[in-house]
Design a protein around this motif. Structure first.
Motif, PDB file in Angstrom:
ATOM      1  N   TRP A 104       2.550   6.180   7.665  1.00  0.00           N
ATOM      2  CA  TRP A 104       2.097   5.122   6.746  1.00  0.00           C
ATOM      3  C   TRP A 104       1.168   4.157   7.471  1.00  0.00           C
ATOM      4  O   TRP A 104       0.106   3.783   6.950  1.00  0.00           O
ATOM      5  N   GLU A 163       0.523   3.856  -1.538  1.00  0.00           N
ATOM      6  CA  GLU A 163      -0.289   5.074  -1.601  1.00  0.00           C
ATOM      7  C   GLU A 163      -0.553   5.652  -0.208  1.00  0.00           C
ATOM      8  O   GLU A 163      -0.983   6.814  -0.082  1.00  0.00           O
ATOM      9  N   CYS A 164      -0.276   4.879   0.833  1.00  0.00           N
ATOM     10  CA  CYS A 164      -0.476   5.362   2.211  1.00  0.00           C
ATOM     11  C   CYS A 164       0.738   6.140   2.735  1.00  0.00           C
ATOM     12  O   CYS A 164       0.702   6.654   3.858  1.00  0.00           O
ATOM     13  N   ASP A 165       1.786   6.208   1.933  1.00  0.00           N
ATOM     14  CA  ASP A 165       2.980   6.957   2.332  1.00  0.00           C
ATOM     15  C   ASP A 165       2.804   8.417   1.934  1.00  0.00           C
ATOM     16  O   ASP A 165       2.621   8.740   0.756  1.00  0.00           O
ATOM     17  N   GLU A 166       2.843   9.330   2.918  1.00  0.00           N
ATOM     18  CA  GLU A 166       2.584  10.750   2.670  1.00  0.00           C
ATOM     19  C   GLU A 166       3.800  11.511   2.146  1.00  0.00           C
ATOM     20  O   GLU A 166       3.669  12.647   1.689  1.00  0.00           O
ATOM     21  N   TYR A 176       0.815  -1.213   0.000  1.00  0.00           N
ATOM     22  CA  TYR A 176       0.000   0.000   0.000  1.00  0.00           C
ATOM     23  C   TYR A 176       0.859   1.278   0.000  1.00  0.00           C
ATOM     24  O   TYR A 176       0.765   2.115   0.900  1.00  0.00           O
ATOM     25  N   ASP A 228       6.570  13.165  -0.018  1.00  0.00           N
ATOM     26  CA  ASP A 228       6.537  13.590  -1.423  1.00  0.00           C
ATOM     27  C   ASP A 228       7.852  14.301  -1.768  1.00  0.00           C
ATOM     28  O   ASP A 228       7.951  15.525  -1.701  1.00  0.00           O
ATOM     29  N   ASN A 267      -2.296   5.688   8.068  1.00  0.00           N
ATOM     30  CA  ASN A 267      -3.089   5.733   6.837  1.00  0.00           C
ATOM     31  C   ASN A 267      -3.548   4.338   6.413  1.00  0.00           C
ATOM     32  O   ASN A 267      -4.651   4.182   5.861  1.00  0.00           O
TER      33      ASN A 267
END
Length: 391
Positions: free
Chosen positions: A252, A87-90, A85, A92, A255
């Motif tokens: 992570w 996409e759960c890592d914020e 997952y 950037d 989320n």
């Protein structure tokens, strides 16, 4: 930022308790889990050993800069580890910004701009950032040789305070804000002395003072550079500094917990996370976060209790603090937090008092301590061992 969700501040500072000095009082009823207020620090800084061991954090807001996967790989020493997952890592990295002079990294252009406007013009080392003979690097190396992990403060917090005053257009305003923090080195009423003022620290503190004077002296701050003034700065950050921690892994995980998935997938993810934390603890122990400390004007008025009714959290993976009710708090009630860790709060009254005397210069008279006043001075073999190590 010192409000809860942008609304009017629902707490107020009281000066009525002469023994405690300031205290923070609720202006309305709060239920367990309610956010009492949120606050940005006046200044904050990552711990130097934490930075030395490659815990990458935004120089301004202390946001963890590694991706959750990279952080997991480093802290487990397993480069083959992959996290589900993603996409759960914020994190950037595309938003990261570096100082064009010294290449210090920030999580975003806004943090870079704030740092430059507040203190970084003064502290920027330019192309000499990796030069061990640069005066600021020598200062940091001197500090690391005095203050080993686990860390509680950083000499760079004082350096940033000085730089912030030097760069401020309204020096009297920022000095007035710093003056609100308790900064005495001795509690005369109880004859207690801050542990950083002990005999073994006198020579190192004088060396730090001389190095700091050489680098950052300014006429408007002459009183901070005297031996007594410099000691008071250490007492200020020692007594008021609030620990800050950020972790891409933690964000992570939070989320992942919000994901909508089948019970089977949920159990599978929980098992993976449990195993991940087991590996993290096995390799890195308790040192999982990017760690630092900051000075918070409102939070610093919260007194300690060994049975606190509020707790400090960092919900945004940076240095913005959220103070949350641990139980129902009624209007007019004092808001108290725990200055000690959960582990230390569970220790004997004798051990709690010892830590509070050395670090915060007071003898706790909270309900829990008063109820345990007749307990033996040392109540467990663990506490006795700790006392022997301190001698």
């Amino acid at each position: 930022m010192a409000t809860s969700s942008g609304h009017e501040l629902n707490v107020e500072i009281s000066f009525e308790n002469t023994k405690k000095g300031k205290s923070l009082i609720a202006k309305q009823n709060f239920e367990e889990g309610d956010v009492l207020f949120e606050e940005r620090p006046l200044i904050s800084s990552q711990f130097l050993w934490n930075e030395f061991y490659k815990y990458k954090a935004c120089e301004y807001c202390l946001r963890s800069l590694e991706t959750a996967e990279k952080q997991s790989q480093r802290l487990t020493e397993n480069e083959a580890l992959t996290l589900p997952y993603p996409e759960c890592d914020e994190t950037d990295p595309s938003q990261y910004s570096a100082c064009p002079q010294c290449q210090v990294t920030y999580c975003c252009p806004d943090c870079q701009k704030r740092a430059w406007q507040e203190y970084h013009q003064t502290l920027c080392m330019g192309s000499s950032r990796d030069d061990e003979n640069h005066p600021l690097n020598k200062l940091q190396d001197m500090w690391r040789n005095i203050h080993f992990p686990p860390e509680t403060c950083s000499i760079m917090l004082i350096a940033k305070m000085i730089a912030k005053v030097k760069q401020s257009e309204d020096k009297s305003d920022i000095l007035e804000k710093f003056s609100r923090f308790v900064k005495t080195t001795v509690n005369e009423e109880e004859a207690l002395v801050h542990k950083m003022m002990g005999d073994k620290f006198q020579e190192p503190l004088e060396m730090l003072r001389q190095q700091m004077t050489e680098i950052l002296f300014h006429d408007s701050l002459q009183h901070w550079f005297t031996p007594e003034g410099f000691r008071s700065l250490f007492a200020l950050i020692g007594r008021n500094g609030q620990g800050i921690g950020s972790s891409s892994i933690s964000s992570w995980v939070k989320n992942c917990e919000k994901l909508d998935m089948s019970e089977e997938k949920k159990e599978e993810l929980d098992e993976f996370i449990d195993k991940l934390y087991e590996e993290l603890e096995k390799v890195s122990g308790a040192f999982l976060d990017c760690e630092g400390s900051g000075l918070y004007l409102l939070q610093s008025t919260c007194n300690h209790s060994c049975q606190p009714n509020a707790e400090i959290t960092f919900p945004y993976n940076n240095n913005i603090m959220s103070v949350v009710a641990k139980e129902r708090i009624t209007s007019g009630q004092e808001i108290c937090i725990g200055y000690l860790s959960e582990c230390d709060l569970s220790r004997s009254r004798h051990s709690r008092q010892k830590i509070l005397k050395e670090n915060y210069l007071f003898i706790c008279e909270c309900p829990k301590c008063l109820s345990e006043a007749d307990d033996p001075d040392v109540t467990s073999s663990e506490d006795e061992e700790d006392m022997e190590e301190d001698q």
